[in-house]
Design a protein around this motif. Structure first.
Motif, mmCIF file in Angstrom:
data_model
loop_
_atom_site.group_PDB
_atom_site.id
_atom_site.type_symbol
_atom_site.label_atom_id
_atom_site.label_comp_id
_atom_site.label_asym_id
_atom_site.label_seq_id
_atom_site.Cartn_x
_atom_site.Cartn_y
_atom_site.Cartn_z
ATOM 1 N N ALA A 103 35.234 7.112 84.987
ATOM 2 C CA ALA A 103 36.399 7.516 84.193
ATOM 3 C C ALA A 103 37.267 6.291 83.902
ATOM 4 O O ALA A 103 37.464 5.439 84.765
ATOM 5 N N PRO A 104 37.767 6.163 82.677
ATOM 6 C CA PRO A 104 38.541 4.976 82.302
ATOM 7 C C PRO A 104 39.865 4.874 83.060
ATOM 8 O O PRO A 104 40.506 5.880 83.338
ATOM 9 N N GLN A 105 40.243 3.648 83.397
ATOM 10 C CA GLN A 105 41.539 3.382 84.032
ATOM 11 C C GLN A 105 42.504 2.946 82.937
ATOM 12 O O GLN A 105 42.543 1.794 82.536
ATOM 13 N N VAL A 106 43.272 3.896 82.444
ATOM 14 C CA VAL A 106 44.185 3.658 81.328
ATOM 15 C C VAL A 106 45.575 3.349 81.856
ATOM 16 O O VAL A 106 46.023 3.946 82.839
ATOM 17 N N ALA A 107 46.272 2.411 81.204
ATOM 18 C CA ALA A 107 47.609 2.007 81.635
ATOM 19 C C ALA A 107 48.598 2.088 80.479
ATOM 20 O O ALA A 107 48.214 2.017 79.302
ATOM 21 N N VAL A 108 49.878 2.232 80.824
ATOM 22 C CA VAL A 108 50.933 2.227 79.814
ATOM 23 C C VAL A 108 50.885 0.908 79.043
ATOM 24 O O VAL A 108 50.764 -0.169 79.635
#
Length: 220
Positions: A32-37
């Motif tokens: 699962a992708p590690q998405v950040a602000v």
């Protein structure tokens, strides 16, 4: 001599085995992708019917918490806000435009690897129109492909998702049909680099054909 030959053959077999293992492990399952602000993806929209490019929109991550991923959709040129959307932590749509999915529209089922299949049920609701639909989603990861788009060339997992839906209005077939998405998810950008969409009504008539291609992206 025989002993040396046998050793050579054994060594060759070991080498081939290692090479085969390396080839098999060239692409590990996609987590699962590690998405950040601050992450963003800019997509070029095309109406396939007209064969003309439409809006160039930027998808900007504004918040990441237990409820999911919040994004702003903005015009790439002006920065004007088009809409706010929400996704699960796996980038499955929850609030998309005026549509709310409960649970999320299962576009992905991580970890992804060739041959994996999944299915799920959801309710789609458009409160502004007072309408609800029941969905059955089926997805499959088909395999790795190299995909070239405006943002570059990427190794991507090709995925097909079918959504069968039926309007909850009693005694009518209106609002029922089937949607199909073919998309290419690239781990390098934590999102799809290309998506093709088609919508078919209950009589089998195709009335929407759209495409999105990645033009630029940014990781924080």
């Amino acid at each position: 001599m025989k002993r040396l030959l046998a050793g050579s053959v054994l060594g060759l077999g070991l080498t081939l085995s290692i090479m085969h293992g390396a080839a098999a492990d060239e692409h590990a399952p996609i987590a699962a992708p590690q998405v950040a602000v601050g992450d963003s993806w800019t997509y070029q929209y095309t109406d396939v019917w007209k064969k003309l490019p439409g809006n160039l929109n930027r998808m900007e991550v504004t918040a990441v918490d237990d409820s999911g991923i919040q994004v702003d959709i903005k015009r790439a040129a002006s920065g004007a806000l088009v809409s706010k959307q929400r996704f699960s932590r796996e980038l499955n749509p929850i609030d998309r435009g005026r549509m709310h999915f409960d649970p999320a529209f299962q576009r992905y089922a991580f970890p992804l690897e060739p041959g994996k299949e999944w299915s799920s049920d959801a309710t789609g609701e458009n409160t502004s129109q007072g309408k609800r639909w029941r969905y059955r989603f089926k997805g499959k990861a088909l395999g790795w492909e190299k995909v070239k788009v405006q943002a570059g060339e990427f190794d991507a997992m090709k995925i097909e998702v079918t959504g069968y839906y039926h309007g909850e209005q009693v005694g009518t077939n209106g609002g029922s049909g089937q949607l199909n998405e073919t998309l290419w998810f690239a781990p390098a950008v934590n999102n799809f680099v290309k998506l093709e969409y088609q919508d078919t009504d209950w009589q089998g008539h195709v009335y929407n054909r759209d495409q999105w291609e990645l033009a630029a992206y940014q990781h924080k």
